[in-house]
Design an enzyme around this catalytic site. Structure first.
Site, PDB file in Angstrom:
ATOM      1  N   ASN A   9       0.827  -1.211   0.000  1.00 49.28           N
ATOM      2  CA  ASN A   9       0.000   0.000   0.000  1.00 49.28           C
ATOM      3  C   ASN A   9       0.862   1.262   0.000  1.00 49.28           C
ATOM      4  OD1 ASN A   9      -2.283   1.570  -0.008  1.00 49.28           O
ATOM      5  ND2 ASN A   9      -2.797   1.257   2.139  1.00 49.28           N
ATOM      6  N   GLU A  35       1.127  -2.784  -5.316  1.00 53.44           N
ATOM      7  CA  GLU A  35       0.684  -1.435  -4.965  1.00 53.44           C
ATOM      8  C   GLU A  35       1.863  -0.588  -4.474  1.00 53.44           C
ATOM      9  OE1 GLU A  35      -3.358   0.649  -3.167  1.00 53.44           O
ATOM     10  OE2 GLU A  35      -2.851  -1.386  -2.513  1.00 53.44           O
ATOM     11  N   ASP A 148      -1.873  -9.768  -4.979  1.00 55.60           N
ATOM     12  CA  ASP A 148      -3.148  -9.349  -4.424  1.00 55.60           C
ATOM     13  C   ASP A 148      -4.207  -9.570  -5.495  1.00 55.60           C
ATOM     14  OD1 ASP A 148      -5.349  -8.115  -3.371  1.00 55.60           O
ATOM     15  OD2 ASP A 148      -4.419  -6.148  -3.096  1.00 55.60           O
ATOM     16  N   ASN A 150      -7.454  -9.568  -4.850  1.00 56.79           N
ATOM     17  CA  ASN A 150      -8.642  -8.777  -4.498  1.00 56.79           C
ATOM     18  C   ASN A 150      -9.948  -9.572  -4.596  1.00 56.79           C
ATOM     19  OD1 ASN A 150      -8.355  -6.044  -3.525  1.00 56.79           O
ATOM     20  ND2 ASN A 150      -7.280  -5.568  -5.428  1.00 56.79           N
ATOM     21  N   HIS A 246      -2.340  -5.011   4.576  1.00 57.25           N
ATOM     22  CA  HIS A 246      -2.196  -6.412   4.194  1.00 57.25           C
ATOM     23  C   HIS A 246      -1.136  -7.104   5.049  1.00 57.25           C
ATOM     24  CE1 HIS A 246      -4.299  -6.438   0.153  1.00 57.25           C
ATOM     25  NE2 HIS A 246      -4.212  -5.147   0.388  1.00 57.25           N
TER      26      HIS A 246
END
Length: 255
Positions: A9, A35, A148, A150, A246
């Protein structure tokens, strides 16, 4: 081989939270970051080279958005950024690296939390990504796809599977795609090692003390093709470190 997949992130924010110290402690052979929210020139190259890593970036065109980074102790034989489809590749979501007989794909699958338009984009991505993977499997049988995704796979992968609002990441059509993905060509390393473990998540909302109360979702995966299923040795979520919303997925493979 110790392989870690981690949505940080924002890598610059994670670096300020002692990400390098954690990497030194874990000593992964390969670390796949999702990310990144960063361009390659925004992070000093020596941070990773001094630890012995080759750094392969695929950043989004939009600043401060998306992006993936693969750090490897082994130099890749081949690096491919994206799937050859501009509408996805502009967002920096897929990075392929080949190492001898095996191939690693670092994936940051789109989120659809911002609305129906992005949900449709996500579903289009899933269809096109599936086709791309099928084609890749024809020549690269030993394939690892981490990142990820999602999407929640199983009911035990979310703290409240009975919820009826079906939020993004838990919608039936997404989960159906993911179930088919694992059913046909890939093994879910975490579930191969921990088939019935509950309340072991990889993501928590920043709201309402979700992480503190372990009200999470498992949406980060290390998937291996059928050719590599027998190589799985260990798999866990590194929940003890907090660089983002995460947890890192830590997997050991005998390659």
């Amino acid at each position: 081989m110790k392989l870690i997949s981690y949505n940080v992130n924002g890598i610059r924010a994670a670096l300020k939270k002692d990400l390098i110290k954690w990497i030194k402690k874990e000593k992964p052979d390969v670390l796949c970051v999702q990310e990144t929210k960063s361009k390659v020139d925004q992070v000093p190259a020596e941070l990773f080279s001094e630890l012995g890593y080759e750094a392969y970036w695929h950043s989004a065109e939009k600043k401060g958005y998306s992006g993936v980074l693969t750090l490897s102790k082994i130099k890749a034989d081949k690096v491919v950024k994206g799937m050859g489809l501009a509408k996805y590749d502009n967002e920096g979501r897929v990075l392929r690296t080949d190492f001898g007989e095996w191939t690693l794909v670092n994936l940051y699958l789109p989120s659809s939390s911002s609305g129906e338009e992005r949900h449709n984009f996500k579903m289009e991505f899933l269809v096109d990504f599936g086709k791309w993977v099928k084609k890749l499997l024809k020549t690269r049988k030993k394939l690892i796809i981490v990142g990820d995704y999602n999407i929640v796979r199983l009911d035990i992968d979310i703290h409240n599977p009975q919820r009826k609002d079906k939020p993004p990441g838990f919608r039936p059509e997404e989960r159906e795609w993911l179930q088919e993905f694992f059913k046909k060509d890939f093994a879910d390393t975490f579930r191969e090692v921990n088939p019935e473990v509950e309340n072991d998540f990889s993501w928590w909302s920043y709201r309402m003390g979700a992480r503190k109360n372990n009200k999470g979702w498992r949406i980060d995966y290390v998937a291996v093709s059928s050719e590599l299923k027998d190589s799985i040795q260990k798999a866990r979520h590194a929940q003890e470190v907090v660089h983002s919303d995460h947890a890192a997925v830590v997997v050991e493979l005998d390659l």
